[in-house]
Scaffold this active site. Structure first.
Site, PDB file in Angstrom:
ATOM      1  N   ASP A  55       0.880  -1.164   0.000  1.00 36.39           N
ATOM      2  CA  ASP A  55       0.000   0.000   0.000  1.00 36.39           C
ATOM      3  C   ASP A  55       0.929   1.228   0.000  1.00 36.39           C
ATOM      4  O   ASP A  55       2.127   1.100   0.279  1.00 36.39           O
ATOM      5  CB  ASP A  55      -0.851  -0.090   1.285  1.00 36.39           C
ATOM      6  CG  ASP A  55      -1.457   1.217   1.667  1.00 36.39           C
ATOM      7  OD1 ASP A  55      -2.191   1.766   0.838  1.00 36.39           O
ATOM      8  OD2 ASP A  55      -1.209   1.702   2.796  1.00 36.39           O
ATOM      9  N   ASP A  80      -1.652  -0.438   5.951  1.00 35.03           N
ATOM     10  CA  ASP A  80      -1.923   0.139   7.277  1.00 35.03           C
ATOM     11  C   ASP A  80      -3.393   0.399   7.522  1.00 35.03           C
ATOM     12  O   ASP A  80      -3.819   0.628   8.645  1.00 35.03           O
ATOM     13  CB  ASP A  80      -1.204   1.488   7.417  1.00 35.03           C
ATOM     14  CG  ASP A  80      -1.815   2.539   6.512  1.00 35.03           C
ATOM     15  OD1 ASP A  80      -1.998   2.239   5.309  1.00 35.03           O
ATOM     16  OD2 ASP A  80      -2.128   3.636   6.989  1.00 35.03           O
TER      17      ASP A  80
END
Ligand SMILES: O=P(O)(O)OC[C@H]1O[C@H](O[C@H]2O[C@H](CO)[C@@H](O)[C@H](O)[C@H]2O)[C@H](O)[C@@H](O)[C@@H]1O
Length: 567
Positions: A197, A383
């Site tokens: 990500d 996250d």
């Protein structure tokens, strides 16, 4: 309209009297009636007294407009009662945006009670609404009230409770990434798939989206990973193509997925594939309208426009008010848009994102796994809540590498319809029992399931080095059985096993499912070569099997793996 409209205001005397306030109100009423009234006409009728319930309902039934201008309110049942009483009249409801029901009564005419001119204008508009408009607004409001009954509330509450009992299980500590294990596995593998990500993972979160530019050492580590012919490296982000290209596009052999799975660009390629091409993007106008409404009322917030998704950011707004408005905006979207459009709301880090339902980051992970069935090492770091889709894809169905496990998981999934009372109650009991047993057994077994270096700091004592050492303590299928006694490294779960990720929650409009591991130890989707890493603290609810606490730490690990940093 002077002489034609009257305001009827009933105020029930409170238990504790407030003579000053009463005097002030009386003064204002006298002033208005003196200024705008005559011997034949009294504009404001103020009754400071208790009235019977019947009288109250009659008043709500005969008026032409319901006017609710609270400056602070928890829920506001009057608005709901008014709607029920207006089934013949279809009178419009003018509602303060500060009431609790404002978020769900989108058929009401919203006002900011501090904006006197605005309120006056809306009263005027309401008095001039066409009969057709009145009926359509009333029908929308009425439908909401009769479908969102106390019974509905209770059932949804229980359903969510069950869901949270399940997901609460997932907040068992996630162990800190074991550097020797990952380094060892990384070097052993001949082919590797690495997926990252961007925001909050490869870069720290910044005040504004434009400030999250990549740092030099991250770019260096990423470039080194991409340069290794054994590696397939992807950045799978909510960002749009333009930003990803501008910030990371110069790194050779880096694959991209933009806007939460809407677009893909293969490593080494230049062409983006739009996975949402065939979709109607008409929903964006409705969402922009709602986002704009909240942007205008939330100082510091703004909309990020992307091709297939929209993001409303409130990081720069007052923290409490921003969070409050985000919740209101989410409710508003859920009621006004989600029920009729094929889109989903993602609650991100100080943002709300809306994107088509059919794409998500997990779908990209599944695609990559099936494109490269021969990878021997998989690493996926994220996250955010949206990154959980990626972690789920690594342990969930349609994942080529764990067919047996998936069969076991599918067989053991129970679908619970929230409206089936008995089933809800029965499942709640099962979960409660298993959870209780699980928590009793949890602590004694944990230390012996895990081992070796560095785990004392996380509360896990070192254990004996054996084949189980690659399995993180809470990993799917390794969690402690409801019936397991404290036999040390036994990984064979028993029949009522309620393992951490065997509780799968598949939210859908009217149902959700709770998976209960049927006790087959092959229910573990884990194999030693898969590293799903969340960036955050150990107690964060996640499906990842490891954590590091910051992007800096992840970048250090990437540096070590790629050989650009000494371990
Ligand atoms: O999937 P990701 O790569 O994690 O992207 C998710 C969203 O990140 C960005 O917003 C977030 O990061 C900003 C910069 O640190 C921060 O200011 C903001 O509050 C965060 O919500 C980005 O702007 C979005 O487009 C991404 O979808």
């Amino acid at each position: 309209m002077q002489g034609e409209v009257v305001l009827i205001q009933v105020t029930s005397p409170p238990l504790v009297k407030n003579p000053k306030l009463e005097a002030k109100i009386t003064e204002q009423v006298v002033h208005i009636n003196g200024t705008y009234g005559s011997l034949n006409f009294t504009p404001v009728h103020h009754y400071h007294q208790h009235i019977d319930r019947d009288e109250y309902y009659v008043l709500l039934s005969v008026v032409d407009i319901g006017l609710i201008t609270s400056v602070r309110d928890g829920m506001n049942t009057t608005s709901l009662e008014y709607i029920m009483c207006q089934q013949e009249n279809h009178g419009p409801l003018i509602l303060s945006e500060f009431t609790g029901t404002a978020g769900s009564l989108s058929g009401a005419m919203m006002v900011n009670p501090w904006d006197y001119q605005g309120v006056a204008k809306v009263i005027y508009d309401a008095l001039n609404l066409s009969e057709e408009d009145k009926i359509s607004r009333h029908n929308q409001l009425h439908k909401h009230v009769i479908t969102h009954t106390a019974q509905y509330w209770a059932k949804t509450f229980i359903a969510e409770l069950i869901l949270n009992v399940g997901t609460g299980e997932q907040s068992a500590p996630t162990p800190y990434l074991d550097l020797p294990i990952i380094t060892d596995q990384y070097h052993k593998a001949k082919k590797r798939l690495l997926m990252f990500d961007y925001d909050g993972t490869l870069t720290p979160i910044r005040k504004t989206p434009g400030a999250a530019v990549p740092q030099e050492h991250m770019l260096k580590a990423l470039a080194a990973l991409c340069a290794d012919p054994k590696n397939i490296v992807w950045v799978i982000s909510g960002r749009d193509q333009k930003v990803l290209e501008e910030w990371l596009g110069h790194i050779p052999n880096l694959g991209f997925s933009a806007e939460h799975g809407s677009f893909m660009r293969q490593p080494g390629g230049q062409k983006w594939v739009n996975l949402t091409e065939s979709l109607d993007m008409g929903w964006k106008n409705d969402v922009i309208e709602i986002f704009t409404y909240y942007t205008e009322r939330t100082q510091g917030s703004f909309i990020e426009h992307k091709r297939s998704s929209l993001t409303w950011h409130y990081r720069m707004a007052d923290p409490e008010f921003g969070a409050f408005q985000a919740k209101e905006c989410q409710n508003h979207l859920e009621n006004a848009v989600l029920s009729k459009l094929p889109v989903e709301i993602l609650v991100g880090k100080k943002n709300l994102e809306v994107r088509p339902t059919i794409v998500n980051k997990g779908e990209i992970v599944k695609r990559l796994l099936s494109q490269h069935p021969d990878v021997e090492f998989v690493m996926c770091a994220g996250d955010d809540k949206t990154d959980e889709d990626m972690f789920r894809a690594l342990v969930g169905p349609n994942n080529n590498n764990n067919n047996n496990a998936n069969a076991a998981r599918r067989n053991s999934t129970v679908v619970v319809e929230p409206y089936n009372n008995e089933l809800v109650a029965e499942t709640a009991e099962k979960i409660a029992n298993a959870t209780l047993a699980h928590s009793r057994e949890h602590s004694p077994v944990m230390p012996q399931l895990h081992l070796s270096s560095g785990h004392i700091a996380n509360g896990f004592a070192p254990g004996v080095q054996d084949a189980t050492h690659l399995i993180p303590p809470h990993h799917p299928g390794t969690a402690v059985s409801a019936e397991t006694t404290t036999t040390s490294s036994s990984l064979a779960p028993s029949s009522n096993d309620l393992s951490r990720s065997s509780i799968s929650t598949q939210g859908s409009a009217g149902s959700f499912s709770v998976g209960i591991n049927n006790g087959n130890s092959s229910g573990s989707a884990y194999n030693g070569e898969r590293f799903s890493i969340t960036i955050g603290h150990a107690l964060k609810k996640t499906l990842a099997n490891w954590h590091v606490t910051s992007p800096e730490e992840l970048i250090r690990v990437l540096g070590i793996l790629s050989g650009t940093v000494d371990s």
